[in-house]
Design a protein around this motif. Structure first.
Motif, PDB file in Angstrom:
ATOM      1  N   HIS A  47      40.439 -15.567  22.704  1.00 44.60           N
ATOM      2  CA  HIS A  47      39.537 -14.405  22.669  1.00 44.60           C
ATOM      3  C   HIS A  47      40.293 -13.134  23.090  1.00 44.60           C
ATOM      4  CE1 HIS A  47      35.408 -12.619  23.133  1.00 44.60           C
ATOM      5  NE2 HIS A  47      36.124 -11.769  23.828  1.00 44.60           N
ATOM      6  N   LEU A  48      41.055 -13.256  24.170  1.00 37.44           N
ATOM      7  CA  LEU A  48      41.793 -12.091  24.671  1.00 37.44           C
ATOM      8  C   LEU A  48      42.843 -11.631  23.666  1.00 37.44           C
ATOM      9  CD1 LEU A  48      42.287 -12.914  28.452  1.00 37.44           C
ATOM     10  CD2 LEU A  48      40.793 -11.199  27.446  1.00 37.44           C
ATOM     11  N   LEU A  49      43.485 -12.598  23.037  1.00 36.84           N
ATOM     12  CA  LEU A  49      44.497 -12.265  22.029  1.00 36.84           C
ATOM     13  C   LEU A  49      43.844 -11.543  20.851  1.00 36.84           C
ATOM     14  CD1 LEU A  49      47.507 -12.793  22.021  1.00 36.84           C
ATOM     15  CD2 LEU A  49      47.122 -14.771  20.583  1.00 36.84           C
ATOM     16  N   ASP A  50      42.693 -12.057  20.413  1.00 32.84           N
ATOM     17  CA  ASP A  50      41.953 -11.400  19.327  1.00 32.84           C
ATOM     18  C   ASP A  50      41.562  -9.979  19.739  1.00 32.84           C
ATOM     19  OD1 ASP A  50      41.844 -13.241  17.204  1.00 32.84           O
ATOM     20  OD2 ASP A  50      40.367 -14.441  18.274  1.00 32.84           O
ATOM     21  N   HIS A  51      41.161  -9.851  20.982  1.00 33.50           N
ATOM     22  CA  HIS A  51      40.756  -8.557  21.518  1.00 33.50           C
ATOM     23  C   HIS A  51      41.914  -7.561  21.399  1.00 33.50           C
ATOM     24  CE1 HIS A  51      38.411  -5.871  23.889  1.00 33.50           C
ATOM     25  NE2 HIS A  51      37.595  -6.792  24.351  1.00 33.50           N
ATOM     26  N   GLU A  53      44.616  -7.778  19.506  1.00 33.07           N
ATOM     27  CA  GLU A  53      44.981  -7.529  18.099  1.00 33.07           C
ATOM     28  C   GLU A  53      44.009  -6.552  17.447  1.00 33.07           C
ATOM     29  OE1 GLU A  53      47.062 -11.903  17.329  1.00 33.07           O
ATOM     30  OE2 GLU A  53      45.100 -11.463  16.466  1.00 33.07           O
ATOM     31  N   ASP A  54      42.733  -6.734  17.754  1.00 33.29           N
ATOM     32  CA  ASP A  54      41.704  -5.862  17.181  1.00 33.29           C
ATOM     33  C   ASP A  54      41.893  -4.420  17.658  1.00 33.29           C
ATOM     34  OD1 ASP A  54      39.199  -5.791  15.617  1.00 33.29           O
ATOM     35  OD2 ASP A  54      38.340  -5.079  17.504  1.00 33.29           O
ATOM     36  N   ILE A  69      38.595  -4.641  28.290  1.00 31.16           N
ATOM     37  CA  ILE A  69      38.702  -6.032  28.758  1.00 31.16           C
ATOM     38  C   ILE A  69      38.172  -6.147  30.188  1.00 31.16           C
ATOM     39  CG2 ILE A  69      40.342  -7.855  29.391  1.00 31.16           C
ATOM     40  CD1 ILE A  69      41.992  -7.013  26.941  1.00 31.16           C
TER      41      ILE A  69
END
Lengths: 166, 117
Positions: A47-51, A53-54, A69
């Motif tokens: 989730h954090l990685l997606d965050h 990247e987004d 975050i």
């Protein structure tokens, strides 16, 4: 104190927030059984990685990412604490608890006591020692009075309550 | 405190509505971040959901079989390494529970409201 050249303040803040989140995740999942714990940790890391990247795609800076975050982190902390408290209560009230559960319980209580002792030492308030002792006594006395509640975790996380069918 | 089998709390209604809305947009299976983002963008103001809250709601919904989930199969091109995503899909009973919750006065963000047609 200014950041060294080449490293922005935003990236330092973001790294700190991510580290904080990672430590929190380790802490709140420490007492879970292995399967749901690993799943929960992997999902949140993803989730954090997606965050990140987004935010990168949308052109948001590191500082803004860190702020977003940490806002979610703060918003989720009460729910995390409530879930951990329920889980601890389940561990305490389970009459059939084995050595592993007892170990987790003892480690948890020791960590809490160590944290309080460190705070007492740093803040120069030795009276906090009484809080440590009081907590320990309250835990021991209240052990039999607590009632069963749902944990809010999916069933595998409630594995402490599970008894094999005969 | 026990809840009725089909009873949903607000965060669960929102999550189910978000998953259904994404499904209607052609995203059959969605991961936690996408659900959280949909809640944030389509759910209106005050829809700030903490990570822990979101994933525990997802876990509860899956436990009650309103959602089904699986790990992402092959590593996606945008992320060949690193943690995998868990993909969620709403089930028939999840859709029924959501409809019942909305009929009983449950609110969902305006864009999340499932099309009545």
């Amino acid at each position: 104190m200014s950041a060294p050249k080449g490293i922005s303040l935003g990236s330092i803040v973001l790294a700190t927030v991510l580290r904080m989140e990672a430590w929190w995740l380790l802490l709140i999942t420490a007492s879970m059984p292995m399967e749901p714990r690993d799943r929960y940790r992997e999902e949140l890391r993803s989730h954090l990685l997606d965050h990140l990247e987004d935010d990168q795609v949308l052109g948001r800076g590191s500082l803004k990412s860190a702020l977003r975050i940490s806002l979610r982190f703060v918003a989720g902390v009460p729910a995390d604490i409530a879930a951990c408290a329920r889980q601890s209560r389940l561990l305490l009230e389970d009459r059939s608890k084995g050595p592993a559960k007892r170990f987790v319980l003892i480690v948890g209580m020791t960590l809490a006591a160590a944290a309080l002792c460190a705070i007492a030492k740093l803040s120069g308030h030795p009276e906090l020692w009484f809080v440590v002792v009081g907590l320990r006594v309250a835990l021991l006395l209240g052990r039999k009075k607590w009632h069963s509640v749902g944990s809010g975790f999916p069933r595998p996380m409630d594995a402490t309550r599970h008894r094999p069918r005969s | 405190m026990n809840r009725r089998k089909d009873e949903l709390i607000q965060i669960e209604v929102d999550v189910l509505a978000a998953v259904l809305a994404l499904q209607k947009r052609g995203i059959g299976e969605c991961h936690g971040f996408l659900i959280g983002k949909t809640l944030e963008t389509d759910g209106g103001a005050g829809s700030l959901v903490g990570h822990g809250t979101l994933y525990k709601a997802l876990a509860r919904l899956e436990e009650r079989q309103f959602l089904r989930s699986r790990w992402e199969g092959n590593a996606p091109k945008d992320r060949p390494r690193g943690p995998r995503r868990r993909l969620y899909k709403i089930t028939g009973s999840g859709q029924r529970a959501l409809s019942a919750a909305i009929a009983q006065g449950g609110t969902v963000g305006s864009f999340l409201r499932p099309a009545s047609s």
